[in-house]
Write a protein that holds these residues in place. Structure first.
Motif, PDB file in Angstrom:
ATOM      1  N   TYR A 192       0.836  -1.197   0.000  1.00 42.09           N
ATOM      2  CA  TYR A 192       0.000   0.000   0.000  1.00 42.09           C
ATOM      3  C   TYR A 192       0.870   1.246   0.000  1.00 42.09           C
ATOM      4  CZ  TYR A 192      -3.624  -3.366   1.211  1.00 42.09           C
ATOM      5  OH  TYR A 192      -4.488  -4.433   1.188  1.00 42.09           O
ATOM      6  N   ASP A 193       0.451   2.254  -0.776  1.00 38.89           N
ATOM      7  CA  ASP A 193       1.238   3.477  -0.904  1.00 38.89           C
ATOM      8  C   ASP A 193       0.961   4.491   0.208  1.00 38.89           C
ATOM      9  OD1 ASP A 193       2.548   2.647  -3.249  1.00 38.89           O
ATOM     10  OD2 ASP A 193       0.872   3.324  -4.486  1.00 38.89           O
ATOM     11  N   SER A 194      -0.207   4.386   0.823  1.00 43.42           N
ATOM     12  CA  SER A 194      -0.564   5.352   1.858  1.00 43.42           C
ATOM     13  C   SER A 194      -1.468   4.698   2.892  1.00 43.42           C
ATOM     14  CB  SER A 194      -1.283   6.556   1.251  1.00 43.42           C
ATOM     15  OG  SER A 194      -2.620   6.223   0.911  1.00 43.42           O
ATOM     16  N   TYR A 195      -1.659   5.408   3.999  1.00 40.26           N
ATOM     17  CA  TYR A 195      -2.560   4.915   5.040  1.00 40.26           C
ATOM     18  C   TYR A 195      -4.021   5.096   4.655  1.00 40.26           C
ATOM     19  CZ  TYR A 195       1.244   3.761   8.115  1.00 40.26           C
ATOM     20  OH  TYR A 195       2.357   3.162   8.655  1.00 40.26           O
ATOM     21  N   TYR A 196      -4.285   5.929   3.687  1.00 38.74           N
ATOM     22  CA  TYR A 196      -5.638   6.007   3.144  1.00 38.74           C
ATOM     23  C   TYR A 196      -5.996   4.676   2.486  1.00 38.74           C
ATOM     24  CZ  TYR A 196      -5.067  11.076   3.718  1.00 38.74           C
ATOM     25  OH  TYR A 196      -4.849  12.334   4.224  1.00 38.74           O
TER      26      TYR A 196
END
Length: 214
Positions: A192-196
């Protein structure tokens, strides 16, 4: 959405964008232009072989005939002095606010330096436990965390960007979210690239829309 599971975060590269800094620091701590090609080759070998910083530093010290203990101490000190300049991972602050369960950091960074960096970068956040590497490694750290906080291993979510993070989660049968940019890039894991992105995946799993986290 709230997340009431105990969550164990890696720090460098996982909570902040520090992987580029970690790589540059290998060159800076040696400080020898003539050794740059050798260091570059060792770093590239490390990416393929999932080496953590300590194995890379061990290879550098052996190849360049440097004192390993001093090299590690100087590397960690230099790295920590520059971490404050690193950007946080997108969505990390909102994600931490959504976490209503235990929040823990399990890092390869020595505890004293780690706690200082966390306090500076995440001054508004409270963590239940911060565990640095010392002479241990991620699996031993996670074992200590499980016993210290009296939590069931299969209730824990581990979030990290390194093979050692994944191995620790696998060892104790914890749920795992892989973050992009670290040594897991050459794996077949969903990253995953972000916590979103992590929040959306977790929400879909919580609603029963997917059977397991990819």
């Amino acid at each position: 959405m709230t997340i009431d599971f105990p969550i164990v975060f890696d720090f460098d590269g996982t909570m902040i964008h520090s992987n580029e800094l970690k790589e540059v620091t290998y060159f800076d701590v040696v400080g020898d232009v003539s050794a740059e090609q050798i260091i570059s080759e060792i770093i590239e070998m490390g990416k393929v072989s999932y080496w953590d910083r300590y194995i890379i530093l061990q290879k550098i010290s052996a190849t360049l005939n440097l004192n390993y203990k001093n090299l590690v101490q100087n590397y960690n000190k230099l790295l920590q002095s520059n971490l404050i300049k690193c950007e946080k991972r997108k969505g990390i602050d909102q994600f931490l606010l959504a976490c209503t369960g235990l929040k823990v950091i399990n890092s390869a960074t020595p505890s004293a330096e780690l706690k200082k960096s966390v306090k500076k970068i995440f001054s508004r956040q409270k963590f239940d436990l911060i565990v640095g590497d010392g002479a241990a490694r991620k699996i031993k750290n996670l074992e200590f965390i499980i016993k210290k906080l009296s939590v069931a291993p299969d209730s824990i979510i581990v979030i990290g960007d390194g093979k050692d993070d994944y191995d620790s989660a696998l060892h104790f049968d914890c749920m795992f979210f892989g973050i992009s940019g670290g040594t897991l890039e050459s794996s077949n894991l969903k990253l995953y690239d972000s916590y979103y992105d992590i929040s959306r995946a977790f929400a879909a799993w919580s609603r029963g829309e997917i059977d397991e986290i990819p």
